[in-house]
Structure formats: C-alpha cells, structure tokens
Design a protein around this motif. Sequence first.
Motif, mmCIF file in Angstrom:
data_model
loop_
_atom_site.group_PDB
_atom_site.id
_atom_site.type_symbol
_atom_site.label_atom_id
_atom_site.label_comp_id
_atom_site.label_asym_id
_atom_site.label_seq_id
_atom_site.Cartn_x
_atom_site.Cartn_y
_atom_site.Cartn_z
ATOM 1 N N UNK A 184 40.467 50.585 -72.324
ATOM 2 C CA UNK A 184 41.483 51.554 -72.746
ATOM 3 C C UNK A 184 41.162 52.940 -72.198
ATOM 4 N N UNK A 185 39.908 53.341 -72.275
ATOM 5 C CA UNK A 185 39.514 54.637 -71.722
ATOM 6 C C UNK A 185 39.701 54.668 -70.210
ATOM 7 N N UNK A 186 39.399 53.560 -69.552
ATOM 8 C CA UNK A 186 39.568 53.507 -68.104
ATOM 9 C C UNK A 186 41.039 53.623 -67.718
ATOM 10 N N UNK A 187 41.913 52.953 -68.463
ATOM 11 C CA UNK A 187 43.350 53.075 -68.183
ATOM 12 C C UNK A 187 43.820 54.509 -68.388
ATOM 13 N N UNK A 188 43.347 55.143 -69.440
ATOM 14 C CA UNK A 188 43.731 56.535 -69.691
ATOM 15 C C UNK A 188 43.216 57.462 -68.588
ATOM 16 N N UNK A 189 41.998 57.176 -68.131
ATOM 17 C CA UNK A 189 41.444 57.974 -67.030
ATOM 18 C C UNK A 189 42.281 57.770 -65.767
ATOM 19 N N UNK A 190 42.701 56.541 -65.508
ATOM 20 C CA UNK A 190 43.537 56.265 -64.341
ATOM 21 C C UNK A 190 44.843 57.052 -64.422
ATOM 22 N N UNK A 222 43.382 57.939 -55.005
ATOM 23 C CA UNK A 222 42.281 57.060 -54.603
ATOM 24 C C UNK A 222 41.351 56.786 -55.788
ATOM 25 N N UNK A 223 40.957 57.844 -56.487
ATOM 26 C CA UNK A 223 40.091 57.689 -57.662
ATOM 27 C C UNK A 223 40.803 56.900 -58.759
ATOM 28 N N UNK A 279 45.347 59.875 -66.046
ATOM 29 C CA UNK A 279 45.011 61.280 -65.802
ATOM 30 C C UNK A 279 44.865 61.536 -64.303
ATOM 31 N N UNK A 280 44.151 60.654 -63.623
ATOM 32 C CA UNK A 280 43.932 60.828 -62.189
ATOM 33 C C UNK A 280 45.238 60.725 -61.407
ATOM 34 N N UNK A 281 46.088 59.784 -61.772
ATOM 35 C CA UNK A 281 47.391 59.670 -61.112
ATOM 36 C C UNK A 281 48.218 60.932 -61.327
#
Length: 67
Positions: A9-15, A25-26, A17-19
């Motif tokens: 869930x945190x990784x999806x949220x980070x993705x 790329x990140x 944010x990055x988008x």
Amino acid sequence: LVLHADNSDLLYRKAVYLLASSRQKEALITLEDALKINYRLHEKMLDYFPEAKNIPEVLQLIELYKK
C-alpha cells in the motif's frame, strides 16, 4: 521506506506521488515492486490517481503482472 519495503500500500502511494511529480521512471520501478507484492491493490492506486489509466507504461506494467 526501507523499513516498509514489504508494504505494498505504501509503495502504491509512493508510485502515485512520483507519477504526480512527473518522476515516471522512479514511479514505474516503485509500481513494479508493489505489483510483485500485491497485484490486487493496484486498483486502489488507480482510485488514488485515476490519471494513471492514461499512462501506457503504467497499463503495460499492470498487464505484465496480471495473474
């Protein structure tokens, strides 16, 4: 995020944010990590950031991990 590397869930949220920050790329690397852990939660990510549905690379990555 190292302490929570297994928390998809945190990784999806980070993705998201990055988008949203134009760091595609990140974002794709982070999204791939999240998909490896819990594919089903990608739908929640698309709720957070529906614009991701308009990014071909995101859709291709999701399709790649579809089971």
